[in-house]
Scaffold this active site. Structure first.
Site, PDB file in Angstrom:
ATOM      1  N   ASP A 137       0.874  -1.165   0.000  1.00 19.85           N
ATOM      2  CA  ASP A 137       0.000   0.000   0.000  1.00 19.85           C
ATOM      3  C   ASP A 137       0.914   1.218   0.000  1.00 19.85           C
ATOM      4  O   ASP A 137       1.563   1.511   1.009  1.00 19.85           O
ATOM      5  CB  ASP A 137      -0.893  -0.009   1.244  1.00 19.85           C
ATOM      6  CG  ASP A 137      -1.851   1.176   1.305  1.00 19.85           C
ATOM      7  OD1 ASP A 137      -1.666   2.147   0.537  1.00 19.85           O
ATOM      8  OD2 ASP A 137      -2.777   1.147   2.128  1.00 19.85           O
ATOM      9  N   ASN A 147       3.725   4.052 -10.587  1.00 19.46           N
ATOM     10  CA  ASN A 147       2.518   4.043 -11.405  1.00 19.46           C
ATOM     11  C   ASN A 147       1.236   3.998 -10.581  1.00 19.46           C
ATOM     12  O   ASN A 147       0.180   4.400 -11.072  1.00 19.46           O
ATOM     13  CB  ASN A 147       2.553   2.834 -12.353  1.00 19.46           C
ATOM     14  CG  ASN A 147       1.249   2.644 -13.074  1.00 19.46           C
ATOM     15  OD1 ASN A 147       0.900   3.402 -13.978  1.00 19.46           O
ATOM     16  ND2 ASN A 147       0.487   1.629 -12.661  1.00 19.46           N
ATOM     17  N   TYR A 202      -8.017  15.048  -8.128  1.00 19.48           N
ATOM     18  CA  TYR A 202      -7.121  14.385  -9.075  1.00 19.48           C
ATOM     19  C   TYR A 202      -6.128  15.384  -9.660  1.00 19.48           C
ATOM     20  O   TYR A 202      -4.923  15.126  -9.711  1.00 19.48           O
ATOM     21  CB  TYR A 202      -7.941  13.724 -10.181  1.00 19.48           C
ATOM     22  CG  TYR A 202      -7.127  12.824 -11.082  1.00 19.48           C
ATOM     23  CD1 TYR A 202      -6.682  11.584 -10.633  1.00 19.48           C
ATOM     24  CD2 TYR A 202      -6.799  13.209 -12.376  1.00 19.48           C
ATOM     25  CE1 TYR A 202      -5.943  10.749 -11.455  1.00 19.48           C
ATOM     26  CE2 TYR A 202      -6.063  12.383 -13.202  1.00 19.48           C
ATOM     27  CZ  TYR A 202      -5.626  11.157 -12.740  1.00 19.48           C
ATOM     28  OH  TYR A 202      -4.894  10.339 -13.555  1.00 19.48           O
ATOM     29  N   LYS A 215      -2.007  15.360  -9.246  1.00 24.95           N
ATOM     30  CA  LYS A 215      -1.135  15.230 -10.413  1.00 24.95           C
ATOM     31  C   LYS A 215      -0.325  16.501 -10.670  1.00 24.95           C
ATOM     32  O   LYS A 215       0.827  16.423 -11.111  1.00 24.95           O
ATOM     33  CB  LYS A 215      -1.964  14.848 -11.643  1.00 24.95           C
ATOM     34  CG  LYS A 215      -2.582  13.453 -11.553  1.00 24.95           C
ATOM     35  CD  LYS A 215      -1.521  12.349 -11.465  1.00 24.95           C
ATOM     36  CE  LYS A 215      -2.129  10.968 -11.509  1.00 24.95           C
ATOM     37  NZ  LYS A 215      -1.126   9.881 -11.498  1.00 24.95           N
TER      38      LYS A 215
END
Length: 242
Positions: free
Chosen positions: A66, A93, A158, A162
């Site tokens: 995790d 990733n 999100y 990012k």
């Protein structure tokens, strides 16, 4: 590019039981590397090890991890080095997306995206660093997104994760370039994977394939030591016209 260009190299790929991560793990093994695959679900990790084993059972190990846990990330790197004797490549990733406007965004959904997409890369990179420096030609490849530069409605968490990942990647690149570790980010656009709803949709074949992103990883790793591609943006060549 030789199929054996990565002979003797060892890689960790996070979030590698499906989608982009699995495609990257397969491509690295096809190029000769030994690979540690990981995700948060032990059963999925075990299944992928069986899937990849025909490429060389002695060249794949599965480690549940995790990435939100710094301790899990440390154990992932230690197990990889114990198994293969070194670590040369880290592909960060692991990631997820939960989309809602700021009005509807649940604080737990905000937190899990920051913890996974941003903090997870920090934890894994920090845990891998001494091993990558010892390699003398280490790589950290962070799978970001075009959402790292292009905000969209409903992407409040999100986009934040990012955008942060891209900034962190570029700062890491400057921190590590004189210590034998090159750092780069891949920013894919739309990819036809399980990401949004867990299903593959043939009508979305205009999108990038996971193997396209894997090819970009191999292209990055093929650069000679004097060259550092610090960012690659990868888009579908013919998206639907609006």
């Amino acid at each position: 590019m030789s199929d054996a260009m990565l002979d003797g190299k060892v890689a960790v790929v996070t979030g590698s039981t499906k989608g982009i991560g699995l495609a990257v793990a397969k491509a690295l093994m096809d190029a000769g590397a030994s690979v540690a695959v990981s995700s948060g679900t032990a059963a999925n990790v075990a299944a992928v090890v069986e899937e990849l084993a025909p490429g060389g059972r002695d060249r794949v190990v599965g480690v549940p991890c995790d990435v939100r846990s710094s301790d899990d990330c440390r154990k992932l790197m230690e197990r990889t080095v114990a198994e293969f004797g070194r670590l040369d490549i880290l592909v960060n990733n692991a990631g997820l997306g939960r989309f809602a406007s700021i009005r509807e965004m649940d604080p737990a959904d905000w937190q899990v995206q920051i913890d996974t997409n941003l903090n997870g890369v920090f934890h894994c990179s920090k845990a891998a660093l001494s091993h990558l420096e010892a390699s003398g030609d280490g790589w950290i490849v962070n799978v970001a997104s075009l959402a790292s530069r292009n905000p969209f409605a409903g992407g409040v968490a999100y986009n934040a994760s990012k955008f942060g990942l891209l900034g962190m990647t570029e700062a890491m690149m400057l921190d590590l370039r004189h210590h034998g570790v090159r750092v780069t980010a891949i920013l894919p656009g739309s990819v036809n994977t399980h990401f949004f709803d867990g299903e593959y949709h043939p009508e979305d074949d205009w999108k990038l394939g996971a193997e396209d992103v894997a090819r970009a990883v191999l292209d990055i790793l093929a650069y000679p030591g004097r060259a550092l591609p610090s960012r690659i943006e990868l888009r579908p060549s013919r998206p639907p016209r609006k």
